[in-house]
Design an enzyme around this catalytic site. Structure first.
Site, PDB file in Angstrom:
ATOM      1  N   LYS A   1       7.974  -0.781  -4.689  1.00 55.37           N
ATOM      2  CA  LYS A   1       6.820   0.161  -4.895  1.00 55.37           C
ATOM      3  C   LYS A   1       6.422   0.479  -3.450  1.00 55.37           C
ATOM      4  CE  LYS A   1       2.411  -0.530  -5.988  1.00 55.37           C
ATOM      5  NZ  LYS A   1       1.424   0.047  -5.172  1.00 55.37           N
ATOM      6  N   ASN A   2       5.974  -0.634  -2.705  1.00 52.35           N
ATOM      7  CA  ASN A   2       5.445  -0.498  -1.583  1.00 52.35           C
ATOM      8  C   ASN A   2       6.408  -0.444  -0.233  1.00 52.35           C
ATOM      9  OD1 ASN A   2       3.009  -0.785  -2.690  1.00 52.35           O
ATOM     10  ND2 ASN A   2       2.537  -2.956  -1.860  1.00 52.35           N
TER      11      ASN A   2
ATOM     12  N   ARG B   1      -4.340   5.470  -3.412  1.00 55.59           N
ATOM     13  CA  ARG B   1      -4.673   5.471  -1.854  1.00 55.59           C
ATOM     14  C   ARG B   1      -3.425   5.465  -0.884  1.00 55.59           C
ATOM     15  NH1 ARG B   1      -5.756   1.786   1.405  1.00 55.59           N
ATOM     16  NH2 ARG B   1      -7.575   2.512   1.945  1.00 55.59           N
TER      17      ARG B   1
ATOM     18  N   CYS C   1     -12.080   1.412  -4.096  1.00 56.17           N
ATOM     19  CA  CYS C   1     -11.172   1.304  -5.446  1.00 56.17           C
ATOM     20  C   CYS C   1     -11.699   0.021  -5.888  1.00 56.17           C
ATOM     21  CB  CYS C   1      -9.816   1.315  -4.791  1.00 56.17           C
ATOM     22  SG  CYS C   1      -9.132  -0.299  -3.884  1.00 56.17           S
TER      23      CYS C   1
ATOM     24  N   ARG D   1     -11.784  -0.633   1.168  1.00 53.92           N
ATOM     25  CA  ARG D   1     -10.494  -0.409   1.986  1.00 53.92           C
ATOM     26  C   ARG D   1     -10.538   0.896   2.687  1.00 53.92           C
ATOM     27  NH1 ARG D   1      -5.824  -0.849  -2.590  1.00 53.92           N
ATOM     28  NH2 ARG D   1      -4.636  -1.275  -0.909  1.00 53.92           N
TER      29      ARG D   1
ATOM     30  N   ASP E   1      -1.529  -9.654  -3.331  1.00 51.80           N
ATOM     31  CA  ASP E   1      -0.845  -9.193  -4.311  1.00 51.80           C
ATOM     32  C   ASP E   1      -0.308 -10.037  -5.424  1.00 51.80           C
ATOM     33  OD1 ASP E   1      -1.684  -6.583  -3.604  1.00 51.80           O
ATOM     34  OD2 ASP E   1       0.440  -6.071  -3.114  1.00 51.80           O
TER      35      ASP E   1
ATOM     36  N   ILE F   1      -8.102 -10.989   2.078  1.00 49.10           N
ATOM     37  CA  ILE F   1      -7.800  -9.731   2.275  1.00 49.10           C
ATOM     38  C   ILE F   1      -8.791  -8.662   1.959  1.00 49.10           C
ATOM     39  CG2 ILE F   1      -5.915  -7.992   2.609  1.00 49.10           C
ATOM     40  CD1 ILE F   1      -5.156 -10.542   3.859  1.00 49.10           C
TER      41      ILE F   1
ATOM     42  N   ARG G   1       1.398   1.882 -12.996  1.00 49.74           N
ATOM     43  CA  ARG G   1       1.595   2.238 -11.492  1.00 49.74           C
ATOM     44  C   ARG G   1       2.531   1.205 -10.762  1.00 49.74           C
ATOM     45  NH1 ARG G   1      -3.284   1.136  -8.477  1.00 49.74           N
ATOM     46  NH2 ARG G   1      -1.706   1.720  -7.109  1.00 49.74           N
TER      47      ARG G   1
HETATM   48  C1  UD1 Z   1      -1.073  -2.646   1.418  1.00 45.39           C
HETATM   49  C2  UD1 Z   1      -0.238  -2.604   0.247  1.00 45.39           C
HETATM   50  C3  UD1 Z   1      -1.340  -3.369  -1.027  1.00 45.39           C
HETATM   51  C4  UD1 Z   1      -1.551  -4.728  -0.542  1.00 45.39           C
HETATM   52  C5  UD1 Z   1      -2.135  -4.654   1.054  1.00 45.39           C
HETATM   53  C6  UD1 Z   1      -2.453  -5.811   1.456  1.00 45.39           C
HETATM   54  C7  UD1 Z   1       0.928  -0.601   0.064  1.00 45.39           C
HETATM   55  C8  UD1 Z   1       1.064   0.769  -0.403  1.00 45.39           C
HETATM   56  N1  UD1 Z   1      -0.122  -1.186  -0.343  1.00 45.39           N
HETATM   57  O1  UD1 Z   1      -2.460  -1.930   0.888  1.00 45.39           O
HETATM   58  O2  UD1 Z   1      -0.402  -3.415  -2.099  1.00 45.39           O
HETATM   59  O3  UD1 Z   1      -2.439  -5.600  -1.309  1.00 45.39           O
HETATM   60  O4  UD1 Z   1      -1.506  -4.144   1.695  1.00 45.39           O
HETATM   61  O5  UD1 Z   1      -1.034  -6.753   1.725  1.00 45.39           O
HETATM   62  O6  UD1 Z   1       1.606  -1.121   0.904  1.00 45.39           O
HETATM   63  N2  UD1 Z   1      -8.486  -2.399   6.728  1.00 45.39           N
HETATM   64  C9  UD1 Z   1      -9.406  -1.969   7.497  1.00 45.39           C
HETATM   65  N3  UD1 Z   1      -9.130  -0.666   7.850  1.00 45.39           N
HETATM   66  C10 UD1 Z   1      -8.312   0.025   7.926  1.00 45.39           C
HETATM   67  C11 UD1 Z   1      -7.109  -0.546   7.286  1.00 45.39           C
HETATM   68  C12 UD1 Z   1      -7.283  -1.804   6.497  1.00 45.39           C
HETATM   69  O7  UD1 Z   1     -10.657  -2.380   7.573  1.00 45.39           O
HETATM   70  O8  UD1 Z   1      -8.218   1.152   8.331  1.00 45.39           O
HETATM   71  C13 UD1 Z   1      -8.546  -3.762   6.167  1.00 45.39           C
HETATM   72  C14 UD1 Z   1      -8.335  -3.497   4.505  1.00 45.39           C
HETATM   73  O9  UD1 Z   1      -9.678  -3.541   3.972  1.00 45.39           O
HETATM   74  C15 UD1 Z   1      -7.844  -5.494   4.315  1.00 45.39           C
HETATM   75  C16 UD1 Z   1      -6.966  -5.321   5.557  1.00 45.39           C
HETATM   76  O10 UD1 Z   1      -7.533  -4.592   6.535  1.00 45.39           O
HETATM   77  O11 UD1 Z   1      -9.107  -6.030   4.356  1.00 45.39           O
HETATM   78  C17 UD1 Z   1      -5.653  -5.238   5.031  1.00 45.39           C
HETATM   79  O12 UD1 Z   1      -5.679  -4.099   4.104  1.00 45.39           O
HETATM   80  P1  UD1 Z   1      -4.033  -2.939   4.487  1.00 45.39           P
HETATM   81  O13 UD1 Z   1      -3.119  -3.853   4.948  1.00 45.39           O
HETATM   82  O14 UD1 Z   1      -4.331  -1.996   5.359  1.00 45.39           O
HETATM   83  O15 UD1 Z   1      -3.921  -2.669   3.046  1.00 45.39           O
HETATM   84  P2  UD1 Z   1      -3.146  -1.232   2.534  1.00 45.39           P
HETATM   85  O16 UD1 Z   1      -2.059  -0.987   3.543  1.00 45.39           O
HETATM   86  O17 UD1 Z   1      -4.022  -0.442   2.000  1.00 45.39           O
END
Ligand code: UD1
Length: 419
Positions: free
Chosen positions: A22-23, A93, A117, A122, A306, A328, A398
């Site tokens: 999916k990702n 998202r 969420c 996030r 995950d 995370i 999903r």
């Molecule tokens: C992606 C995955 C999700 C997985 C996550 C962590 C997809 C579509 N989703 O989510 O399944 O659980 O990686 O492996 O690939 N953060 C900030 N600011 C930002 C972006 C992130 O503070 O602008 C923080 C987040 O709150 C979190 C950490 O960084 O604590 C990592 O998040 P991130 O890797 O961005 O998660 P996603 O990309 O949303």
């Protein structure tokens, strides 16, 4: 709405074919917005999140067809719209992944802020700061990020405080068409990012550092459509390995990539499971009692957040104490209250959960709260004595391609019913 019912206590035997990630598919589908033409994507899973992003692409002007169950052709000749509405972003998202490609191609993108969420706040501040560094003007109004650039984006050096998966993907997709060189430092290293880099490279992008935390992009003036295969879903793979650990049995997973799950394998072996890795398959056997292990979630190649909820369900079945640190997402323990309803003894202290295994769980009526929490309840249900009824299973749809069918085929007594 459907619910899932499981009659626990059956061992699992046989073979399960793993679907595409999916990702991996979501950013690659978003990347097709970068240039006109018809792109072909193989091994696309059948999931609600995939339907959501395709629906979003259609609102932007792209067209698509499934030429067989798992092959998708996407044509982005007529992409002229630049807005991703709240209705779509609130259900998924990852819709924010269209920001980078739209900004690079059209010079404009207006995307609803995802908001909170079930698993935490996030934010997308890393994405926004990255686009600003690349020369975009950003405004926040009425709950939307409005990003604009006059002419092309300009290469820049971008450092992530924390490696962000979709942040890295979004900046990569914007940088491939920027003028000059972009360096992403402390980039996320998840295999899905390498999958996206392969797609972008086939489209004509110039990217160095694949698989590392430092990515260098030499911007190009134009790209062409490409063909790619989505990598196997490592989270689905991990979920089934843990399911066999919980229920017992002997199952071979095919069409997967064992090298993408280094930390999970360590933990499952320490927990007493036998794992036999092939090139694209993995056999898992559980014949004896489970041992308690501690886990700490980390960016890849660390233990995947995950897979935290599913592993917690497994730890409730040991006879020892297991400490699970969630590093995370701050609020990713929604499954704890539901697992407790099944007899689990879990104490949460901030980002730490202490699981006191009692060797068994009891079936109960529980509620799915988010995607991976739902998977943990299925795993608990497979091992529990008696019936488990899981409501709100749209979360599972999903991200898991035919979970009920795949588990039934290896001997689980699991079915769906209308609520
Ligand atoms: C992606 C995955 C999700 C997985 C996550 C962590 C997809 C579509 N989703 O989510 O399944 O659980 O990686 O492996 O690939 N953060 C900030 N600011 C930002 C972006 C992130 O503070 O602008 C923080 C987040 O709150 C979190 C950490 O960084 O604590 C990592 O998040 P991130 O890797 O961005 O998660 P996603 O990309 O949303």
């Amino acid at each position: 709405m459907d619910k899932i019912i499981i009659e626990g206590g059956r061992k699992l035997h046989g073979e399960i074919k793993i679907s595409g990630a999916k990702n991996g598919a979501l950013p690659i589908i978003a990347a097709t917005l970068l240039c006109p033409g018809t792109h072909t994507i193989h091994n696309v899973p059948e999931l609600r999140d995939i339907r959501t992003i395709l629906q979003l692409l259609a609102t932007l002007g792209a067209t698509w067809e499934r030429i067989d169950t798992n092959t998708l052709k996407i044509n982005s000749d007529n992409v002229t719209e630049f807005e991703a509405s709240y209705d779509l972003v609130k259900t998924m998202r990852a819709s924010v992944l269209v920001l980078g490609p739209l900004l690079a191609r059209l010079g404009r993108a207006r995307v609803s802020l995802p908001g909170g969420c079930a698993i935490g706040a996030r934010p997308i501040d890393f994405h926004m700061q990255g686009f600003q560094k690349l020369g975009a003007q950003l405004e926040l109004e009425h709950g939307y990020v409005d990003a604009k650039v006059c002419g092309r984006l300009r290469g820049a050096t971008i450092y992530f405080d924390i490696p962000s998966v979709t942040g890295t993907e979004n900046i990569l997709m914007a940088a491939v068409l920027a003028e000059g060189t972009t360096v992403i430092k402390n980039a996320a290293r998840e295999p899905e990012i390498a999958n996206l880099i392969d797609m972008l490279t086939r489209m004509g992008a110039r990217i160095e550092g694949r698989g590392s935390d430092r990515l260098t992009v030499q911007g190009v003036e134009s790209l062409q459509p490409a063909e790619i295969e989505i990598i196997p879903d490592r989270i689905e793979t991990g979920t089934f390995l843990i399911a066999v650990g919980a229920a017992g049995g002997d199952v071979t997973l095919t069409n997967c990539n064992p090298s993408h799950l280094p930390s999970l394998f360590e933990k499952l072996r320490s927990s007493g499971l036998y794992l036999e890795e092939g090139e694209t398959s993995i056999r898992v056997i559980r014949s004896g009692p489970l041992k308690n292990v501690d886990i700490k979630t980390m960016p890849y190649p660390g233990f995947a957040t995950d897979l935290q909820a599913q592993t917690m369900a497994l730890m409730t079945l040991t006879e020892g104490l297991s400490v699970i640190h969630e590093n995370i997402f701050e609020n990713r323990f929604m499954h704890v209250a539901e697992l407790r309803r099944m007899g689990a003894d879990i104490m949460v202290d901030g980002g730490k959960a202490i699981v006191k295994g009692h060797g068994k769980l009891n079936g109960a009526r529980v509620m799915a709260t988010d995607l991976r929490a739902s998977a943990s309840l299925v795993i608990a249900g497979l091992a529990a004595q008696g019936l488990t009824e899981i409501s709100r299973v749209y979360h599972l749809d999903r991200g898991y391609d035919d979970l009920v069918g795949k588990l039934s085929a290896v001997g689980a007594k699991i079915w769906r019913e209308r609520e």
